[in-house]
Design a protein around this motif. Structure first.
Motif, PDB file in Angstrom:
ATOM      1  N   ARG A   1       0.825  -1.212   0.000  1.00 13.07           N
ATOM      2  CA  ARG A   1       0.000   0.000   0.000  1.00 13.07           C
ATOM      3  C   ARG A   1       0.853   1.254   0.000  1.00 13.07           C
ATOM      4  N   ALA A   2       2.014   1.166   0.610  1.00 11.87           N
ATOM      5  CA  ALA A   2       2.888   2.340   0.709  1.00 11.87           C
ATOM      6  C   ALA A   2       3.436   2.777  -0.651  1.00 11.87           C
ATOM      7  N   VAL A   3       3.474   1.865  -1.625  1.00 12.07           N
ATOM      8  CA  VAL A   3       3.991   2.211  -2.961  1.00 12.07           C
ATOM      9  C   VAL A   3       3.176   3.351  -3.568  1.00 12.07           C
ATOM     10  N   ALA A   4       1.856   3.323  -3.371  1.00 10.57           N
ATOM     11  CA  ALA A   4       0.973   4.328  -3.958  1.00 10.57           C
ATOM     12  C   ALA A   4       1.234   5.721  -3.392  1.00 10.57           C
ATOM     13  N   VAL A   5       1.823   5.788  -2.229  1.00  7.48           N
ATOM     14  CA  VAL A   5       2.171   7.080  -1.620  1.00  7.48           C
ATOM     15  C   VAL A   5       3.612   7.457  -1.946  1.00  7.48           C
ATOM     16  N   GLY A   6       4.512   6.494  -1.817  1.00  4.00           N
ATOM     17  CA  GLY A   6       5.934   6.786  -1.999  1.00  4.00           C
ATOM     18  C   GLY A   6       6.307   7.137  -3.421  1.00  4.00           C
ATOM     19  N   GLY A   7       5.741   6.445  -4.428  1.00  3.80           N
ATOM     20  CA  GLY A   7       6.089   6.700  -5.825  1.00  3.80           C
ATOM     21  C   GLY A   7       5.770   8.122  -6.271  1.00  3.80           C
ATOM     22  N   PRO A   8       4.509   8.569  -6.154  1.00  4.45           N
ATOM     23  CA  PRO A   8       4.187   9.946  -6.524  1.00  4.45           C
ATOM     24  C   PRO A   8       4.957  10.996  -5.734  1.00  4.45           C
ATOM     25  N   PHE A   9       5.214  10.702  -4.464  1.00  5.66           N
ATOM     26  CA  PHE A   9       5.972  11.663  -3.652  1.00  5.66           C
ATOM     27  C   PHE A   9       7.372  11.870  -4.219  1.00  5.66           C
TER      28      PHE A   9
END
Length: 553
Positions: free
Chosen positions: A285-293
């Motif tokens: 789930r963290a990928v969806a936050v970390g990538g765009p950031f």
């Protein structure tokens, strides 16, 4: 019109009040046990982990340091953004993260050096890794606080030395007192501020330069303005890659793109965050936050850095490196912000840069402190016999590394931010990445193979830095003093970054020595790699969903 001093003071007071409040929230939830202080209790929500990871990764090194390098070398640095997202987020979270989390839990590891040390049943690996981090990470930390100090110097007009001291005192307070959970809570808050600031910076830059297409076309048309010295080194314009095999090409590809891009996988302060979440699902789930950031943080910094040449040429008749004193690339982004941006935005963006610097520096100081107090002192010197004073020694270690980093920030030369970052990440890649991969994915890796890989990777990387790679060997002068020449090798070799030599050598040593030495016991490996009940349920649930999808349900 300049922002009044009272407005600046008010913004800073609000910012630090929020910082201390959020840090206190983390402190109240964090126990003073080793596990609580150093690993945040292993229950951090995925969004907090992703933002903390991204904020610890992206610092003033990226925004100030590499943004300035993009102003000098061009948009070829956008390949680093791709590498950061692909390796630093997707591969890290999806491939490396689950194994790191499970193994850390199975073996009771609470630091990165302890994870690899316990995996190979070696106190030497843990202590040596901790010492390596404690000795060389201050260089990286210094580059981060230099970026913050330079921006405060140019924005507020205060003395650089005073700016450093103010900045470092604030960090020291909540890192030493609160532990990792406080650091991660503050990271998440600071990441939000950074995202807002970088979004405005990108939109305003394009609007000021006439739009996306117009801005990039104008930069392309400026290729004839590249200084002849850079042209001779392979520079072909700010929207083109350098000439293949040129000195600038080797710097961009081997040192920056490869060294920092792949190097993210072997960063102790990042890998330890995988062990703070409760399950594998949280990492995915963290990928969806970390990538765009990361896309917004690094991508915007490099694009704006390159486009600053258009702005400066239109307003001053000079390119970016000609505007700042001595061509110091560390000063280009601060100069652009202060010249091109509205005064109120500069004040607000100051908080974004403070956030970037504080989040990364906090992660670094916490990692260095645990490396000294827990890995080197307790498990190295004390051989695991004493644990009552570990947190206390760790706090002393944090304070000590802060002092060392500040001293380095005073003495390091200009244009050092990006270079120092790449140096440390390259060293970590050569020393840690082969045995980290072996620890997670190759059960045949032996204690002797991991030990040899760690030592050879470290020594070969440092040797290449001191005696072959011209960027470091020439200013250090050690090779000249011993052998009477600037570098031991000539031709293309002095352009090749240590990561390109030391990392393959470290991998080779790991494989050869492991195949020649006895493997670890099957019982231990079963313990290290076993799935716990929650992991089995998660895997079973994923399999059920997959089967249902295949059946068309």
């Amino acid at each position: 019109m300049a922002v009044s001093t009272s407005t600046l003071i008010l913004l800073v007071i609000i910012y630090f009040t929020c910082t201390f409040y959020v840090a206190r929230l983390g402190y109240k939830k964090n126990s003073q046990t080793d596990d609580g202080y150093m690993l945040a209790g292993r229950r951090v929500p995925p969004a907090i982990m992703a933002l903390s990871y991204g904020a610890a990764f992206i610092s003033t090194s990226a925004i100030i340091g590499f943004g300035g390098v993009a102003a000098s070398l061009g948009m070829g640095l956008l390949w680093l953004v791709f590498m950061n997202i692909f390796f630093g987020i997707f591969i890290a979270f999806v491939i490396f993260g689950p194994g790191t989390r499970r193994m850390g839990l199975n073996l009771g590891a609470i630091t990165y050096p302890e994870l690899i040390g316990k995996r190979f049943q070696s106190r030497f690996i843990q202590a040596f890794s901790g010492l390596l981090i404690a000795v060389f990470m201050p260089l990286y930390a210094a580059s981060v606080i230099i970026g913050a100090g330079r921006f405060l110097e140019t924005t507020l007009g205060i003395n650089y030395n005073v700016a450093l001291l103010i900045f470092i005192v604030i960090i020291a307070f909540y890192v030493i007192k609160g532990g990792l959970l406080s650091v991660m809570y503050v990271d998440a808050m600071q990441a939000t501020i950074m995202l807002i600031g970088m979004t405005f910076l990108l939109v305003y830059t394009y609007s000021k330069l006439g739009g996306v297409v117009e801005a990039h076309q104008a930069l392309t048309n400026m290729a004839n303005l590249v200084p002849q010295a850079l042209v001779d080194q392979g520079h072909r314009g700010w929207t083109a890659m350098p000439a293949f095999n040129s000195s600038i090409w080797w710097t961009m590809v081997s040192t920056i793109v490869m060294g920092v891009g792949i190097g993210a996988l072997a960063q102790p302060q990042l890998a330890v965050r995988f062990m703070t979440v409760k399950d594998d699902r949280s990492l995915k789930r963290a990928v969806a936050v970390g990538g765009p950031f990361l896309l917004m943080m690094a991508g915007v910094a490099y694009v704006v850095g390159a486009l600053s040449n258009v702005y400066f040429y239109r307003t001053t008749g000079m390119i970016a490196t000609q505007v700042v004193p001595g061509g110091n690339t560390d000063l280009i982004i601060p100069a652009y912000l202060n010249h091109a941006m509205p005064a109120l935005f500069v004040a607000i963006f100051m908080l974004s840069l403070l956030s970037a610097a504080m989040s990364t520096a906090a992660a670094q100081f916490h990692t260095m402190g645990t490396a000294i107090g827990y890995d080197f002192y307790q498990n190295g010197l004390m051989k695991g016999k004493s644990s009552s004073s570990t947190v206390h020694v760790t706090k002393i270690g944090i304070a000590f590394t802060i002092v060392v980093a500040v001293i380095l920030a005073y003495v390091l030369p200009g244009s050092i931010i990006a270079r120092a970052t790449a140096m440390f990440m390259g060293l970590c890649t050569s020393a840690f990445l082969p045995l980290y991969i072996g620890a997670l994915f190759w059960k045949r890796t032996t204690k002797a193979g991991a030990t040899a890989s760690l030592v050879i990777g470290s020594i070969s990387s440092l040797f290449w830095l001191v005696f072959v790679h011209a960027t470091e060997a020439v200013p250090l002068g050690i090779c000249q003093a011993i052998f009477g020449k600037e570098t031991l090798l000539t031709g293309t070799w002095p352009l090749v970054d240590p990561i390109m030599i030391a990392t393959p050598l470290s991998f080779l040593v790991l494989i050869v020595v492991s195949l020649m030495t006895p493997r670890l016991s099957p019982e231990f490996l079963k313990k290290a790699f076993r799935l716990r009940l929650e992991d089995e349920e998660e895997a079973s649930e994923a399999t059920s969903h997959s089967a249902a999808d295949s059946a068309g349900v």
